[in-house]
Design a protein around this motif. Structure first.
Motif, PDB file in Angstrom:
ATOM      1  N   VAL A 194       0.816  -1.384  -0.091  1.00 45.63           N
ATOM      2  CA  VAL A 194       0.053  -0.051  -0.010  1.00 45.63           C
ATOM      3  C   VAL A 194       0.817   1.169   0.057  1.00 45.63           C
ATOM      4  N   ILE A 195       0.715   2.109  -1.186  1.00 45.49           N
ATOM      5  CA  ILE A 195       1.697   3.020  -1.065  1.00 45.49           C
ATOM      6  C   ILE A 195       0.888   4.648  -1.344  1.00 45.49           C
ATOM      7  N   CYS A 196       1.431   5.394  -0.638  1.00 42.54           N
ATOM      8  CA  CYS A 196       0.958   6.945  -0.814  1.00 42.54           C
ATOM      9  C   CYS A 196       2.256   7.974  -0.608  1.00 42.54           C
ATOM     10  N   SER A 197       2.014   9.275  -0.892  1.00 40.07           N
ATOM     11  CA  SER A 197       3.139  10.064  -1.285  1.00 40.07           C
ATOM     12  C   SER A 197       2.439  11.338   0.141  1.00 40.07           C
ATOM     13  N   GLY A 198       3.274  11.887   0.296  1.00 38.09           N
ATOM     14  CA  GLY A 198       3.294  13.249   1.315  1.00 38.09           C
ATOM     15  C   GLY A 198       4.064  14.327   0.999  1.00 38.09           C
ATOM     16  N   THR A 199       3.560  15.445   1.303  1.00 36.44           N
ATOM     17  CA  THR A 199       4.257  16.672   0.669  1.00 36.44           C
ATOM     18  C   THR A 199       5.426  17.226   1.750  1.00 36.44           C
ATOM     19  N   GLN A 228       4.305  15.683   7.059  1.00 29.82           N
ATOM     20  CA  GLN A 228       2.928  14.941   6.879  1.00 29.82           C
ATOM     21  C   GLN A 228       3.375  13.339   6.626  1.00 29.82           C
ATOM     22  N   ILE A 229       4.794  12.992   6.053  1.00 29.26           N
ATOM     23  CA  ILE A 229       4.940  11.881   5.839  1.00 29.26           C
ATOM     24  C   ILE A 229       5.240  11.020   7.305  1.00 29.26           C
ATOM     25  N   ASP A 230       5.683  11.789   8.314  1.00 29.43           N
ATOM     26  CA  ASP A 230       5.850  11.223   9.639  1.00 29.43           C
ATOM     27  C   ASP A 230       4.176  10.877  10.266  1.00 29.43           C
ATOM     28  N   ALA A 231       3.356  11.924  10.046  1.00 32.04           N
ATOM     29  CA  ALA A 231       1.975  11.638  10.497  1.00 32.04           C
ATOM     30  C   ALA A 231       1.345  10.720   9.808  1.00 32.04           C
ATOM     31  N   ILE A 232       1.527  10.403   8.474  1.00 26.49           N
ATOM     32  CA  ILE A 232       0.901   9.377   7.776  1.00 26.49           C
ATOM     33  C   ILE A 232       1.174   8.126   8.458  1.00 26.49           C
ATOM     34  N   ALA A 233       2.674   7.948   8.643  1.00 22.30           N
ATOM     35  CA  ALA A 233       3.261   6.722   9.023  1.00 22.30           C
ATOM     36  C   ALA A 233       2.526   6.368  10.419  1.00 22.30           C
ATOM     37  N   ASP A 234       2.753   7.262  11.396  1.00 28.36           N
ATOM     38  CA  ASP A 234       2.091   7.138  12.635  1.00 28.36           C
ATOM     39  C   ASP A 234       0.443   6.880  12.889  1.00 28.36           C
ATOM     40  N   SER A 235      -0.340   7.283  11.671  1.00 27.26           N
ATOM     41  CA  SER A 235      -1.648   7.302  11.589  1.00 27.26           C
ATOM     42  C   SER A 235      -1.794   5.727  11.080  1.00 27.26           C
ATOM     43  N   LYS A 264      12.125   6.292   9.325  1.00 24.91           N
ATOM     44  CA  LYS A 264      11.624   7.359  10.279  1.00 24.91           C
ATOM     45  C   LYS A 264      12.512   8.586  10.353  1.00 24.91           C
ATOM     46  N   GLU A 265      13.646   8.155  10.444  1.00 29.20           N
ATOM     47  CA  GLU A 265      14.956   9.214  10.854  1.00 29.20           C
ATOM     48  C   GLU A 265      15.072  10.260   9.441  1.00 29.20           C
ATOM     49  N   ASN A 266      15.022   9.675   8.014  1.00 26.92           N
ATOM     50  CA  ASN A 266      15.121  10.544   6.859  1.00 26.92           C
ATOM     51  C   ASN A 266      13.858  11.086   6.460  1.00 26.92           C
ATOM     52  N   ARG A 267      12.689  10.246   6.794  1.00 27.88           N
ATOM     53  CA  ARG A 267      11.438  10.770   6.245  1.00 27.88           C
ATOM     54  C   ARG A 267      11.322  11.064   5.014  1.00 27.88           C
ATOM     55  N   GLU A 268      11.785  10.331   4.117  1.00 26.10           N
ATOM     56  CA  GLU A 268      11.861  10.503   2.482  1.00 26.10           C
ATOM     57  C   GLU A 268      11.010   9.368   2.296  1.00 26.10           C
ATOM     58  N   TRP A 269      11.098   8.120   2.852  1.00 28.28           N
ATOM     59  CA  TRP A 269      10.563   6.984   2.577  1.00 28.28           C
ATOM     60  C   TRP A 269      10.201   6.017   3.582  1.00 28.28           C
ATOM     61  N   ALA A 305       3.464  -1.050   3.963  1.00 29.04           N
ATOM     62  CA  ALA A 305       3.111   0.188   3.594  1.00 29.04           C
ATOM     63  C   ALA A 305       4.382   1.039   3.088  1.00 29.04           C
ATOM     64  N   HIS A 306       4.056   1.880   2.162  1.00 27.45           N
ATOM     65  CA  HIS A 306       5.307   2.709   1.958  1.00 27.45           C
ATOM     66  C   HIS A 306       4.648   4.050   1.709  1.00 27.45           C
ATOM     67  N   VAL A 307       5.306   4.935   2.464  1.00 28.45           N
ATOM     68  CA  VAL A 307       4.885   6.345   2.569  1.00 28.45           C
ATOM     69  C   VAL A 307       5.942   7.038   2.081  1.00 28.45           C
ATOM     70  N   PHE A 308       5.961   7.711   0.917  1.00 28.41           N
ATOM     71  CA  PHE A 308       6.844   8.414   0.152  1.00 28.41           C
ATOM     72  C   PHE A 308       6.772   9.885   0.332  1.00 28.41           C
ATOM     73  N   LYS A 309       7.885  10.433   0.359  1.00 29.24           N
ATOM     74  CA  LYS A 309       7.981  11.999  -0.327  1.00 29.24           C
ATOM     75  C   LYS A 309       7.912  11.947  -1.762  1.00 29.24           C
ATOM     76  N   LYS A 310       6.815  12.802  -2.190  1.00 33.91           N
ATOM     77  CA  LYS A 310       6.192  12.719  -3.632  1.00 33.91           C
ATOM     78  C   LYS A 310       7.616  12.425  -4.746  1.00 33.91           C
ATOM     79  N   ASP A 311       8.749  13.225  -4.532  1.00 35.05           N
ATOM     80  CA  ASP A 311       9.835  12.826  -5.572  1.00 35.05           C
ATOM     81  C   ASP A 311      10.480  11.573  -5.380  1.00 35.05           C
ATOM     82  N   ARG A 312      10.434  11.206  -4.202  1.00 34.22           N
ATOM     83  CA  ARG A 312      11.105   9.993  -3.792  1.00 34.22           C
ATOM     84  C   ARG A 312      10.378   8.597  -4.315  1.00 34.22           C
TER      85      ARG A 312
END
Length: 127
Positions: free
Chosen positions: A47-52, A56-63, A82-87, A97-104
């Motif tokens: 399950v994949i999504c993007s954050g801006t 937001q990426i941290d909040a999505i992962a926590d959610s 969780k440390e670099n918050r890009e993926w 679950a994969h939570v990405f920064k959009k460009d990553r």
């Protein structure tokens, strides 16, 4: 071999809980990759999504973790990023679950890497 604790909940139901956690924090371009028919797949679903933003990426992962734990009292088997918050990757064994920064997300393009998987895009709903 790794296994989930709560085997009463199907991997499909677990993927929907992950989606709920992503949507709750306005995850963008949410997609489910059904890997069950893909040879040598490492999970049933991605399950994949993007954050801006990092926040937001941290909040999505926590959610995601919150929604899954609230519904079925299951913690991730493994998580990283969780440390670099890009993926941020949250591994529930059958569902990852994969939570990405959009460009990553564009750079790694795991949807293309797993192009044999059935892909379902989740319509964004107004909350």
């Amino acid at each position: 071999m790794k296994q989930r604790k709560n085997k009463e909940v199907s991997s499909q139901d677990l993927s929907q809980l992950v989606v709920k956690g992503m949507i709750e924090k306005k995850g963008q371009d949410v997609a489910i990759l059904d890997l069950r028919q893909v040879k040598n797949a490492i999970a049933d679903y991605f399950v994949i999504c993007s954050g801006t933003s990092d926040t937001q990426i941290d909040a999505i992962a926590d959610s995601v973790e919150f929604e899954v734990h609230k519904a079925i009292a299951e913690d991730p088997w493994h998580k990283e990023g969780k440390e670099n918050r890009e993926w941020i990757l949250i591994d529930y064994v059958d569902v990852v679950a994969h939570v990405f920064k959009k460009d990553r997300r564009q750079y790694y393009d795991i949807e293309e890497l797993w192009g044999d998987a059935e892909r379902t895009l989740i319509e964004e709903t107004a909350a």
